[in-house]
Design an enzyme around this catalytic site. Structure first.
Site, PDB file in Angstrom:
ATOM      1  N   LEU A 193     -10.657  -5.729  -2.975  1.00 45.17           N
ATOM      2  CA  LEU A 193     -11.253  -4.418  -2.723  1.00 45.17           C
ATOM      3  C   LEU A 193     -10.196  -3.358  -2.437  1.00 45.17           C
ATOM      4  O   LEU A 193     -10.419  -2.171  -2.711  1.00 45.17           O
ATOM      5  CB  LEU A 193     -12.240  -4.501  -1.554  1.00 45.17           C
ATOM      6  CG  LEU A 193     -13.470  -5.373  -1.784  1.00 45.17           C
ATOM      7  CD1 LEU A 193     -14.263  -5.511  -0.500  1.00 45.17           C
ATOM      8  CD2 LEU A 193     -14.344  -4.792  -2.889  1.00 45.17           C
ATOM      9  N   GLU A 194      -9.065  -3.775  -1.894  1.00 45.01           N
ATOM     10  CA  GLU A 194      -8.014  -2.794  -1.579  1.00 45.01           C
ATOM     11  C   GLU A 194      -7.510  -2.085  -2.824  1.00 45.01           C
ATOM     12  O   GLU A 194      -7.495  -0.838  -2.862  1.00 45.01           O
ATOM     13  CB  GLU A 194      -6.879  -3.476  -0.817  1.00 45.01           C
ATOM     14  CG  GLU A 194      -7.283  -3.934   0.574  1.00 45.01           C
ATOM     15  CD  GLU A 194      -6.177  -4.674   1.320  1.00 45.01           C
ATOM     16  OE1 GLU A 194      -6.331  -4.886   2.534  1.00 45.01           O
ATOM     17  OE2 GLU A 194      -5.174  -5.043   0.684  1.00 45.01           O
ATOM     18  N   PRO A 249       5.549  -9.374  -1.571  1.00 43.54           N
ATOM     19  CA  PRO A 249       5.216 -10.718  -1.074  1.00 43.54           C
ATOM     20  C   PRO A 249       4.235 -10.642   0.090  1.00 43.54           C
ATOM     21  O   PRO A 249       4.280  -9.715   0.907  1.00 43.54           O
ATOM     22  CB  PRO A 249       6.572 -11.272  -0.606  1.00 43.54           C
ATOM     23  CG  PRO A 249       7.608 -10.359  -1.176  1.00 43.54           C
ATOM     24  CD  PRO A 249       6.958  -9.027  -1.342  1.00 43.54           C
ATOM     25  N   GLU A 268      -8.385 -10.088   8.245  1.00 40.70           N
ATOM     26  CA  GLU A 268      -9.545 -10.061   9.124  1.00 40.70           C
ATOM     27  C   GLU A 268      -9.489  -8.898  10.103  1.00 40.70           C
ATOM     28  O   GLU A 268     -10.500  -8.249  10.375  1.00 40.70           O
ATOM     29  CB  GLU A 268      -9.644 -11.387   9.890  1.00 40.70           C
ATOM     30  CG  GLU A 268      -9.908 -12.607   9.025  1.00 40.70           C
ATOM     31  CD  GLU A 268      -8.630 -13.233   8.489  1.00 40.70           C
ATOM     32  OE1 GLU A 268      -7.566 -12.580   8.563  1.00 40.70           O
ATOM     33  OE2 GLU A 268      -8.688 -14.380   7.991  1.00 40.70           O
ATOM     34  N   GLY A 290       3.048  -3.174   5.731  1.00 43.43           N
ATOM     35  CA  GLY A 290       2.089  -2.094   5.864  1.00 43.43           C
ATOM     36  C   GLY A 290       2.214  -0.990   4.835  1.00 43.43           C
ATOM     37  O   GLY A 290       1.773   0.136   5.091  1.00 43.43           O
ATOM     38  N   GLU A 291       2.785  -1.277   3.664  1.00 38.25           N
ATOM     39  CA  GLU A 291       2.976  -0.232   2.662  1.00 38.25           C
ATOM     40  C   GLU A 291       2.177  -0.454   1.382  1.00 38.25           C
ATOM     41  O   GLU A 291       2.406   0.241   0.391  1.00 38.25           O
ATOM     42  CB  GLU A 291       4.457  -0.107   2.299  1.00 38.25           C
ATOM     43  CG  GLU A 291       5.309   0.516   3.383  1.00 38.25           C
ATOM     44  CD  GLU A 291       6.641   1.003   2.852  1.00 38.25           C
ATOM     45  OE1 GLU A 291       6.963   2.189   3.043  1.00 38.25           O
ATOM     46  OE2 GLU A 291       7.365   0.187   2.232  1.00 38.25           O
ATOM     47  N   ASN A 347      -7.419  -9.858  -0.844  1.00 38.18           N
ATOM     48  CA  ASN A 347      -8.538  -8.910  -0.909  1.00 38.18           C
ATOM     49  C   ASN A 347      -8.474  -8.025  -2.161  1.00 38.18           C
ATOM     50  O   ASN A 347      -7.601  -7.160  -2.261  1.00 38.18           O
ATOM     51  CB  ASN A 347      -8.519  -8.044   0.353  1.00 38.18           C
ATOM     52  CG  ASN A 347      -9.720  -7.135   0.455  1.00 38.18           C
ATOM     53  OD1 ASN A 347     -10.557  -7.094  -0.432  1.00 38.18           O
ATOM     54  ND2 ASN A 347      -9.791  -6.397   1.540  1.00 38.18           N
TER      55      ASN A 347
END
Length: 431
Positions: free
Chosen positions: A335-336, A266, A61, A308-309, A333
């Site tokens: 879309l990523e 994960p 979000e 964050g990778e 998601n």
């Protein structure tokens, strides 16, 4: 009646709430240095001038709000933006990615006194609330203060709507407090409106506005060198039991694709040791990224238990399984990976993204699998058929561009409050 009981329980339940905080702190789910933010206390002063408060539950979000935050701070340079989330992972990501005029705080737990303390300190001029996490005490305290608010990227499944219909007065009180409700789809707009949301509109999903996930070029070059010419696929944002299914699929594929590398990211990076142990028990060679274990030519599964990778691994893997979909979680998601032209695989439980997945299915932009056997077969076919893999990946990329104007539409709604604040000064109080 129901809200009164809830309010009384959250007041009387202070020992239990403090116990919950202590348990979360021991489990690494809270930031020890910032734990008082969860009680509505902060050492940070309110900045001068107009302050927008944007709330998002967690990582997904909060990432969907970033393009809107960037757009607001560019269009209205005088604005400061307070962003709240409830997880340490999202806090770390926001620290990296928020613009200079925005800052992060943890949302207080939903006790009336803590919500009041938070609002009385920050005094936001406008609240932007993302998706579907509704905290009754906080929303009621906002309403008492007549703070203008917008629900953006509103998400409400039919299952959730049925539960809210059991408490119609509460749903009207909470949803009716928002000046505008911007839903992700027409179906969700209708559900919100039926439950009491005012000015409900369907503008699309802000996740379509998110830019491709970032990468450090040095890390990308190093990883490409380690992998070389090996075929590779990725299981992204996986949940418990899914890692075993993915690793078993790898084991099933080894005879046909002896050089295959499987990468598992994960959903919660703290599960790295647990995931690696499960994979090793299957007789596979496993390396963990978080402890800098080498990715060798003999490594079967690379557990990327860092934070964050994902942008790095989407650039490496042409085939991506989207986690949270073989179990009843609702999926992560899609879309990523779509933005990187990845051929997307997913399980049957993608109900958090049902509209997107329906669109993907119509355009042959993803493949649904049901279990380890069908996952194995799908990965095998995509590895053996590069033209088909490329076609599905390109279809996915095109669908990820389908709502390119959603950010403009949402910004226009926000502009009604930021350009003409006096028009809404009494709106909530009279609702």
């Amino acid at each position: 009646m129901i809200y009164g009981l809830y309010r009384a329980a959250t007041i009387a339940g202070l020992p239990l709430i403090n116990g919950l905080l202590a348990k979360r702190l021991r489990g690494g789910k809270e930031d020890r240095l910032r734990i008082n933010e969860r009680r509505g206390r902060t050492t940070r002063p309110r900045p001068d001038g107009r302050l927008i408060w944007a709330h998002a539950a967690s990582v997904g979000e909060s990432l969907s709000l970033l393009p809107l935050i960037d757009r607001m701070t560019e269009r209205w340079p005088d604005l400061k933006v307070l962003v709240t989330t409830g997880t340490v992972t999202s806090a770390a990501l926001m620290a990296e990615r928020l613009p200079a005029s925005a800052f992060h705080q943890f949302i207080p737990l939903d006790r009336p006194a803590w919500a009041a303390r938070f609002l009385d300190h920050w005094k936001p001029d406008l609240v932007i609330w993302a998706e579907s996490e509704l905290w009754p005490n906080m929303l009621m305290e906002m309403r008492k203060r007549a703070i203008p608010s917008i629900l953006v990227n509103g998400r409400l499944s039919e299952r959730s709507a049925k539960r809210w219909r059991l408490a119609p007065s509460l749903s009207r009180a909470l949803l009716g407090g928002f000046n505008i409700c911007l839903a992700q789809s027409l179906e969700e707009r209708q559900r919100f409106a039926s439950l009491g949301a005012r000015n409900a509109k369907a503008l699309g999903n802000l996740k379509f506005a998110a830019p491709p996930l970032p990468v450090r070029e040095f890390d990308l070059a190093l990883l490409k060198k380690s992998i070389g010419d090996r075929p590779v696929w990725l299981a992204a944002s996986t949940h418990p039991t899914e890692e075993v299914a993915v690793a078993t699929a790898h084991r099933n594929l080894k005879d046909k694709h002896p050089d295959l590398l499987t990468i598992i990211v994960p959903r919660h990076n703290t599960r790295g040791p647990e995931v690696a142990d499960e994979i090793a028990k299957l007789g596979l060679s496993v390396s963990r990224r978080s402890v800098s274990e080498a990715l060798l030519p003999t490594t079967d599964v690379y557990v990327a238990d860092t934070m964050g990778e994902l942008g790095l691994f989407y650039r490496i893997a042409p085939i991506v399984f989207v986690g949270g979909s073989l179990i009843r979680h609702g999926g992560q998601n899609p879309l990523e990976p779509a933005r990187f032209s990845c051929a997307i695989l997913h399980g049957p439980n993608m109900y958090n993204f049902s509209e997107i997945m329906g669109d993907f299915a119509s355009y042959d932009a993803s493949i649904e699998v049901a279990d380890t056997e069908t996952l194995t077969r799908a990965v095998d076919e995509l590895l053996r058929q590069p033209d088909n893999r490329t076609r599905i990946g390109e279809n996915a990329r095109q669908r990820s561009l389908a709502q390119a104007d959603v950010l403009d539409k949402v910004t226009s709604e926000v502009a009604r409050f930021l350009d003409h604040p006096a028009d809404h000064s009494d709106d909530r109080a009279s609702a």
